[in-house]
Scaffold this active site. Structure first.
Site, mmCIF file in Angstrom:
data_model
loop_
_atom_site.group_PDB
_atom_site.id
_atom_site.type_symbol
_atom_site.label_atom_id
_atom_site.label_comp_id
_atom_site.label_asym_id
_atom_site.label_seq_id
_atom_site.Cartn_x
_atom_site.Cartn_y
_atom_site.Cartn_z
ATOM 1 C CB CYS B 74 -60.524 19.532 -89.830
ATOM 2 S SG CYS B 74 -60.705 19.758 -88.057
ATOM 3 C CB CYS B 79 -58.524 25.554 -75.344
ATOM 4 S SG CYS B 79 -60.239 25.386 -74.829
ATOM 5 C CG HIS B 87 -63.704 23.813 -76.132
ATOM 6 N ND1 HIS B 87 -63.337 25.055 -75.689
ATOM 7 C CD2 HIS B 87 -64.897 23.559 -75.546
ATOM 8 C CE1 HIS B 87 -64.267 25.541 -74.892
ATOM 9 N NE2 HIS B 87 -65.226 24.647 -74.785
ATOM 10 C CB CYS B 215 -3.243 7.797 -34.037
ATOM 11 S SG CYS B 215 -3.724 8.272 -32.371
ATOM 12 C CG HIS B 581 -6.090 4.429 -32.011
ATOM 13 N ND1 HIS B 581 -4.848 4.866 -32.365
ATOM 14 C CD2 HIS B 581 -6.514 3.631 -33.018
ATOM 15 C CE1 HIS B 581 -4.519 4.346 -33.535
ATOM 16 N NE2 HIS B 581 -5.498 3.594 -33.958
#
Lengths: 113, 634
Positions: B74, B79, B87, B215, B581
């Site tokens: 319609c 809201c 509503h 190393c 190491h």
């Protein structure tokens, strides 16, 4: 002698009008913002800022977590809105709020002239 | 909501929508098509009966609600705020057949009875059509049938957002094809294709031979070889060792012209990423580094962190000399001051053996008070080493009497963290000890953060904590003009692309006049967020959550890049202070590899988690993004 029900009395107001005929200030401002297109620009700016500061991602993450918990077929949009609205409102950065207020203020001063 | 919107999974319509469609014929939303208005900035679609309509709720007359829905049956607007009043729901429940509505600001269908969004293919297609028509700015074809956009309609969600170009992987055009063929050597050709694909190892994994207690060098080199920005720089031919040497040879024909650590790095990158899997000997690099750091040139064991700093300096120095000869001395002085100050703070100088004398002397010479206000933006553009590793630390010293705060910015290439003193409380110390005893296979997934276990985040938090400088370290306050007790707080002003954390595992006891190594386990995360340690966060926590102007462009520093980091390399040390190491663990394509000199083996991540971290390398997550994907065929 006045009768209680005079034909000259104004018509009984119906329910929709009990807010008052005069639109309140908030309404006027809102309409002015929309009509001038300023609201759209403000919304765009706000969206940009919230993305930039990560707010959108935060909210997205919250939603995702919630959906994961509940299962994706058991979640509605209203659930998500209900979930993130309080947290979202609270976590908007102050700088974003300040900027937005500043823009609105300057709009109002320019629109009032 | 379905997660595969662009796939073929479409959400099922709710019974109300089905009912509506059934009752209203083949094109139930036809009337809405004319009401779709697309706003040019961003192309958002809205529903308006007239272009300038201000929609308001039919019941409460409010136009400033955040969600307004127009009933599709319609056209009445209501809201919807489920908590306060809806509503729209009232309307839906009161009149059967009016459950479906459309969000006026987002052009999305909504079922007021179910309280959830619903989807209709035709309607979404019409919205998409309206948006694409608007975006391409052709003459209005909104009167055309909705069927035209069924081709584009297969991805409605994608186009709802701003216009994006679909991802297409790059393909070379014909010109690029030819130049590729002419000037490149295929990495995967028939000869070594079998070599590479059979082992299924990612690119760039190659053992490094130990050339005699090297190393320390091998471990750092392995980490640097897989530092994404550094790797991309060298593999992208940004420092070409052939051209560089020619230049150097032409400018000054002295011996030093041959020395360029960056060229040697380039050579190592080429060798390691060549696809050859036999262990490589970085002899040339070692020789170059000995020439650069003459006081460390020996076959004695060295400290990996020291080597790291020295190497970055070496790369910087050489590149600096080429570019700006006038500025390099100042930069070097500043850098060495920072380096030596961290040394002194760490009491490392006394912990290391014979080199102590050499280092202490050089630092004493250089403790010239230089200008404290170093350009905050500096330290990044001079060379690749600083571009990758250099960040800026901010140090605030606040006088406890008058509150005057003096702020200094210092560039840094790494952050040295103290291990927290033994937190072993009553019952919690047992858990810490048990972790130390089991070296392998310790699956410590959920350590209690506040228990006896040290974490990297804990160390960072200590680093950025406000620290009271003792009464013997009174700072000269400029306002009071006397030495006062002060509060010092460190924070990170600018994050580097790659953060290197160095754990100070050396303890010097002045009582016993000896140093020892601290073996305590430190838990480090694989993903690290540095946000709480940035200057902006530290300052905010000091003053509360307020808007106040930062000095300079503080905010840019933290907003520039993200604060999330991913771990990609861990250098571990096992053994004693004077004999040990180093082993590096590398993370490639989400698989961890142990690099022990010439031996590279894939390992489980639990082993890495249990390892004793000495240096941890984190890269910005945005630069690490691709790493998690399988790189086998790319």
């Amino acid at each position: 002698m006045t009768r209680k029900h005079s034909v000259n009395r104004p018509p009984t107001p119906d329910g929709a009008e009990d807010q008052g005929n005069e639109p309140i200030l908030q309404e006027i401002i809102n309409i002015k913002l929309i009509e001038s297109g300023e609201k759209e620009r403000l919304m765009e700016m706000l969206r940009e800022r919230l993305i930039e500061c990560g707010w959108k991602d935060e909210m997205k993450a919250l939603c995702r977590a919630y959906v994961k918990k509940k299962g994706r077929n058991n979640v509605t949009v209203d659930d998500l809105v209900h979930l993130i609205t309080p947290k979202g409102r609270a976590s908007v950065p102050d700088s974003v709020k300040a900027e937005l207020l500043q823009r609105i203020r300057s709009f109002l001063t320019s629109a009032a002239l | 909501m379905s997660s595969k919107i662009n796939g073929h999974v479409s959400p099922q319509p709710c019974p109300h929508l089905l009912d509506f469609r059934f009752r209203n014929g083949p094109k139930p939303f036809r009337a809405l098509h004319d009401c779709i208005r697309v706003k040019p900035p961003g192309g958002r679609a809205a529903i308006r009966r007239e272009p300038s309509e201000v929609p308001r709720c039919g019941t409460c007359e409010e136009s400033s609600r955040s969600r307004l829905y127009a009933c599709v049956a319609c056209a009445a607007v209501f809201c919807h705020a489920p908590l306060l009043h809806s509503h729209a729901s009232d309307h839906a429940l009161s009149i059967p057949g009016h459950e479906i509505a459309v969000d006026v600001d987002r052009a999305e269908l909504f079922c007021c009875a179910c309280g959830d969004q619903v989807y209709d293919r035709d309607f979404d297609a019409a919205v998409v059509l309206a948006q694409t028509v608007n975006a391409t700015a052709t003459t209005s074809t909104s009167g055309s049938t909705a069927m035209q956009c069924s081709v584009a309609g297969s991805q409605p969600e994608n186009l709802r957002k701003r216009r994006r170009v679909d991802y297409r992987p790059w393909e070379p055009d014909s010109g690029e094809h030819i130049s590729r063929g002419n000037q490149s050597i295929p990495l995967l050709d028939a000869t070594n294709a079998s070599l590479v694909s059979s082992t299924q190892q990612p690119w760039g994994l190659r053992g490094l031979n130990n050339l005699g207690n090297t190393c320390f060098m091998n471990s750092i080199l392995q980490a640097l070889l897989h530092t994404p920005p550094l790797r991309n720089y060298f593999l992208g031919d940004r420092h070409n060792r052939y051209y560089c040497q020619q230049k150097n040879g032409a400018i000054n024909g002295t011996k030093n012209s041959r020395l360029c650590l960056a060229c040697d790095m380039d050579a190592i990158f080429s060798a390691v990423f060549s696809g050859d899997r036999t262990p490589y000997s970085p002899a040339k690099f070692l020789y170059s580094w000995w020439q650069h750091a003459a006081n460390l040139a020996s076959y004695e064991q060295q400290d990996a962190h020291e080597f790291f700093i020295s190497m970055l300096e070496g790369i910087h120095e050489k590149v600096e000399k080429d570019k700006r000869k006038s500025q390099s001395p100042a930069r070097q002085v500043t850098k060495v001051i920072v380096f030596s100050l961290t040394l002194i703070n760490a009491e490392l100088a006394s912990a290391l053996r014979f080199r102590t004398a050499g280092l202490m002397m050089s630092t004493a010479l250089l403790l010239i008070p230089s200008s404290n206000k170093i350009d905050p933006a500096g330290g990044g553009d001079c060379c690749i080493a600083h571009r990758v590793f250099s960040g800026i630390l901010r140090s605030d010293v606040m006088c406890m009497v008058c509150g005057f705060t003096s702020t200094t910015y210092d560039p840094c290439v790494d952050i040295s963290l103290d291990l927290e003193p033994n937190q072993g409380g009553s019952g919690k110390s047992s858990s810490a000890k048990s972790l130390n005893s089991c070296n392998v296979e310790a699956d410590c997934m959920h350590p209690n953060q506040n228990g006896g276990i040290s974490t990297l985040n804990g160390c960072l938090e200590r680093f950025t904590r406000a620290e009271k400088l003792g009464s013997d370290q009174k700072f000269f306050c400029q306002k009071c003009q006397v030495r006062q007790e002060s509060l010092k707080q460190m924070s990170i002003r600018k994050l580097p692309l790659v953060s290197c954390f160095h754990v100070k595992r050396f303890e010097h006891s002045s009582i016993r006049k000896m140093s020892r190594k601290v073996d305590r386990f430190l838990q480090f995360p694989f993903s690290l967020d540095m946000a709480p340690y940035l200057s902006s966060s530290i300052l905010r926590s000091r003053f509360g959550n307020r808007i106040f102007p930062f000095d300079g462009d503080e905010q840019d520093a933290s907003n520039d890049l993200s604060t999330e980091f991913e771990l990609f390399a861990v250098v571990t040390h096992s053994g004693r202070l004077d004999a040990g190491h180093y082993v590096t663990y590398l993370r490639l394509s989400n698989q961890w590899y142990k690099c022990d000199d010439a031996w590279i083996t894939p390992v489980n991540e639990s082993i890495v988690r249990a390892a004793q971290g000495y240096m941890m390398f984190y890269v910005q997550k945005v630069l690490y993004y691709k790493e998690s994907e399988n790189q086998g065929t790319s």
